[in-house]
Scaffold this active site. Structure first.
Site, PDB file in Angstrom:
ATOM      1  N   ASP A 276       0.868  -1.171   0.000  1.00 40.49           N
ATOM      2  CA  ASP A 276       0.000   0.000   0.000  1.00 40.49           C
ATOM      3  C   ASP A 276       0.910   1.228   0.000  1.00 40.49           C
ATOM      4  O   ASP A 276       2.088   1.159   0.353  1.00 40.49           O
ATOM      5  CB  ASP A 276      -0.969   0.011   1.184  1.00 40.49           C
TER       6      ASP A 276
HETATM    7  C1  BGC Z   1      -4.893   3.471  -0.175  1.00 40.44           C
HETATM    8  C2  BGC Z   1      -5.014   2.484  -1.325  1.00 40.44           C
HETATM    9  C3  BGC Z   1      -4.876   3.215  -2.626  1.00 40.44           C
HETATM   10  C4  BGC Z   1      -3.564   3.983  -2.654  1.00 40.44           C
HETATM   11  C5  BGC Z   1      -3.369   4.792  -3.913  1.00 40.44           C
HETATM   12  C6  BGC Z   1      -3.624   4.285  -0.282  1.00 40.44           C
HETATM   13  O1  BGC Z   1      -3.580   5.286   0.691  1.00 40.44           O
HETATM   14  O2  BGC Z   1      -4.945   2.786   1.054  1.00 40.44           O
HETATM   15  O3  BGC Z   1      -6.243   1.829  -1.266  1.00 40.44           O
HETATM   16  O4  BGC Z   1      -4.955   2.321  -3.699  1.00 40.44           O
HETATM   17  O5  BGC Z   1      -3.517   4.878  -1.554  1.00 40.44           O
HETATM   18  O6  BGC Z   1      -4.300   5.801  -4.008  1.00 40.44           O
END
Ligand code: BGC
Length: 750
Positions: A276
């Site tokens: 993530d």
């Molecule tokens: C989120 C993800 C997301 C990523 C990119 C993160 O903060 O938890 O779900 O895909 O950001 O936007």
């Protein structure tokens, strides 16, 4: 002298290295293969390419960009992805979100069909429809130049305060898995690598970067892992996003047990893992050794640190080769080196896609209350109809006064013109009536949100006046309108300002000003219907007895307003059913959850999943909690009768039964199959969903429904055997209209 433990470790490491050496030595055997040749197997192309790369080139493939940089260097757009390598002909891997529609980082100019929100499609229980919707999203992603979907979200809705509940499907692992797998298959068959997230036990936003979630293996296996397993084993998902959180003390990006032993070795995952974004990765060597392929979206821990770790002998280059292999193999397999996927720009927001969005919205409204069959509303010529509420009309362009989506990366930017307002759609259908509108109160916004909102609003003349009024004034005007109206429709609910990535909900009740609005309006008018729009459970206790009808819309795409009007006036028969439980109040949720008091401040404090496998209706059933509306609940304007349950035993258990539409209009029914293990060596839920079917029936029509059950439908994860187990004995097969209303049942012996 080495201890036995150290020796075992040494042997294990040696065998891992031997197998990696053996794996990559094939590259030599196939040394003649050219990775540029589209007729060569993806495995061999990946190995061949790796054999031609320097260490630095390989490591560069393991870092993503985005978050303020942008894979194309455009800071504003912040498009996510990994950079290609021109010399070697490696293409850029462009990542987007295909959860609700298509989102490209923060690039607001990238617009798409807003097809659905996961919890909204879950309310349709229509896997075939979700498959079609996912194909449409995939095609739009391809048309917009994307290769990988950062989604969809297969986390379980453990508690309704979780800010991303709207981005998930359900509290139930089976329903989540059945929907998730359709999405994965549809995406990948249409050129988009599918990346279910957030693996795993990612169920709240508070302290999302460091929370340590403590749960037993049985709970993981039975509740939080199944949807991911189905996505990988049945759907062939080629990407997984490792969550920020820790599981039993280990950050998910360092969790070898989950990322390698279970995901790859047990389930046969062949793709690559992304962290993530931002704070997902917390180390270099442990993360690489766990099998976490790509650090998103910087090179903080991989990059030069990973190169140095190889150079100073902390980690073998063969391990880096494997991490790169997984990514390149996936890209070859998906045809990304061969520019296989193309879609014309016109596919974005095509009529066909808008029609799918309309079907989603039509099928996803859940009729919760219909006192004396007050709904559908009659079109009474000349009658005065008041449409009231902050969700009845949007402020165009408002970032937060948005009734269509929760907040965060799951949302998409849609075409403003495509999104109509409930009040306008109601007025179109109820054109023989005198339709008036009052806002009633504002969507509650924090100070900072208010400022952003003021800058982004593009209000029309009517709204412009409302923006300047306070709640007191708006409520007063609404009450005056209600008083002189024959019928009131109150459109209330929440928006991305209340539920969002990065922010859990504060309360499960409607915002105070909205509850006040309902209470004031019902004092002066007895004919009130409430339509709630939101992405999670609402505690309706303070007002539900005062209104005649309630329809619940989870966020469900750009056609929500049209579908709402059609259901209110009976042009569409409501058929959605709840994918989550509606207890009487949030206090009925398991005690000890951090949501009970929200006191999780200490980073090191653990968040214990004390309810274990008893999540959602499993918990409420076990504790005999009184429900407002149980999991699986939803009314129709017609009636259904269930009969003739037959259960044929065999390796696969075949269940059949008949549903008859006994009413006067056509309608869809969602039949649910639950199983109860009557005797067991471990506590098992009173009933668990193991099958469902959505059936369309004309007035008077009957249909036979077939559902098959494999052994896994009867199994539990045995903590002693450390395996799935079916214990011999009696199992009750129950066919219900919801999780508390079983119409037919039969006991079988296994
Ligand atoms: C989120 C993800 C997301 C990523 C990119 C993160 O903060 O938890 O779900 O895909 O950001 O936007």
């Amino acid at each position: 002298m080495k201890t036995i433990k150290e020796l075992i470790k040494l042997v294990a490491n040696f065998s891992l290295i031997c197998s990696l050496v053996l794996f990559f030595s094939c590259t030599e055997v196939n040394g003649q293969q050219n990775y540029k040749d589209a007729n060569t197997k993806p495995e061999d192309r990946a190995k061949d390419l790796i054999s031609k790369m320097t260490l630095e080139e390989k490591v560069a493939q393991l870092n993503g960009l985005g978050n303020g940089h942008g894979v194309f260097g455009d800071k504003k757009a912040g498009v996510f992805g990994t950079k290609g390598n021109e010399k070697l002909g490696i293409p850029t891997l462009v990542m987007g979100h295909g959860i609700t529609g298509v989102r490209s980082g923060r690039d607001v100019s990238v617009k798409s069909t807003y097809m659905l929100a996961p919890i909204g499609i879950a309310a349709t229980w229509d896997t075939e429809l979700y498959s079609r919707a996912s194909v449409a999203i995939a095609k739009e992603m391809v048309a917009l130049g994307q290769n990988l979907n950062l989604g969809t979200t297969l986390n379980i809705i453990r508690h309704p305060l979780g800010g991303r509940g709207w981005e998930c499907f359900s509290e139930d692992p089976y329903l989540t898995a059945q929907l998730g797998v359709e999405h994965v298959k549809a995406m990948q068959a249409n050129g988009i690598i599918s990346g279910p997230k957030h693996f795993v036990a990612n169920n709240q936003e508070q302290n999302r970067h460091d929370i340590n979630n403590v749960l037993e293996e049985r709970t993981l296996r039975e509740i939080y892992l199944p949807a991911f397993k189905t996505a990988v084993v049945e759907g062939g998902a080629l990407n997984i996003m490792a969550a920020y959180n820790r599981v039993n003390g280990t950050f998910m990006c360092e969790n070898k047990w989950l990322l390698t032993d279970i995901l790859r070795d047990e389930w046969g995952f062949k793709g690559f893992v992304l962290s993530d974004f931002g704070k997902g990765v917390q180390s270099t060597v442990p993360t690489a050794l766990a099998g976490m392929n790509i650090e998103m979206s910087s090179a903080k821990w991989y990059g030069s640190k990973l190169v140095a770790a190889v150079n100073n002998g902390e980690i073998k280059e063969s391990i880096i080769d494997k991490l790169v292999y997984d990514k390149l193999f996936t890209m070859f397999k998906m045809g990304l080196f061969d520019n296989k996927w193309k879609q014309p720009k016109e596919v974005v927001h095509s009529q066909e896609h808008q029609n799918i969005a309309l079907e989603v919205a039509r099928k996803s409204g859940v009729l919760l209350k219909n006192k004396n069959n007050v709904l559908p509303l009659a079109l009474k010529k000349g009658n005065k109809l008041a449409v009231i509420g902050p969700n009845a009309k949007r402020y165009v362009g408002g970032v937060y006064s948005e009734f269509l989506q929760g907040g965060g990366s799951g949302g998409c930017y849609y075409f403003e013109d495509a999104v109509t307002n409930p009040v306008d759609e109601i007025a179109k259908i109820a054109n023989v009536m005198e339709v008036s509108y009052a806002r009633g109160c504002h969507i509650e916004l924090k100070k900072k949100q208010k400022k952003i909102e003021a800058k982004t609003l593009m209000p029309d003349a009517l709204d412009l006046a409302d923006v300047k009024k306070d709640d007191k004034q708006l409520t007063k005007e609404a009450v005056e309108l209600a008083e002189k109206s024959d019928q009131v429709i109150l459109v209330v609910g929440i928006t991305g300002s209340q539920e969002s990535e990065g922010r859990d909900r504060k309360s499960t009740r409607l915002p105070e000003n909205q509850e006040k609005l309902i209470n004031e309006v019902t004092k002066v008018n007895k004919n009130v219907i409430v339509v709630m729009v939101g992405g999670s459970y609402f505690d309706t206790s303070s007002w539900i007895d005062k209104v005649n009808g309630v329809i619940n819309y989870f966020y469900c795409g750009e056609k929500l307003s049209q579908a709402m009007a059609e259901v209110l006036f009976g042009k569409v028969n409501p058929s959605g059913k709840l994918p989550i439980s509606y207890p009487k109040s949030a206090s009925q949720y398991p005690k000890g959850s951090i949501f009970q008091g929200g006191k999780y401040k200490e980073k090191k404090e653990s968040n214990i999943y004390s309810e274990g496998i008893f999540v959602g209706y499993r918990y409420f059933n076990k504790n005999k909690e009184e429900m407002r509306f149980p999991f699986g609940y939803g009314l129709s304007y017609t009636n259904f009768k269930y009969s003739k349950l037959k259960v044929k035993k065999g390796k696969i258990v075949e269940v059949s039964f008949t549903i008859k539409n006994t009413g006067k209009i056509s309608g869809d029914e969602i039949a649910q199959l639950y199983i109860h293990d009557k005797e067991s060596s471990v506590p098992r839920p009173i009933r668990e969903l193991k099958g469902f079917k959505r059936v369309s029936l004309k007035a008077g029509e009957s249909k036979k429904v077939h559902i098959t059950l494999k052994d896994d439908a009867f199994a539990f994860w045995s903590p002693t055997k450390k395996d799935w187990t079916v214990e011999p004995g009696e199992f009750d097969i129950q066919i219900g209209v919801n999780s508390r209303d079983i119409k037919l049942s039969k006991i079988i012996n296994k």
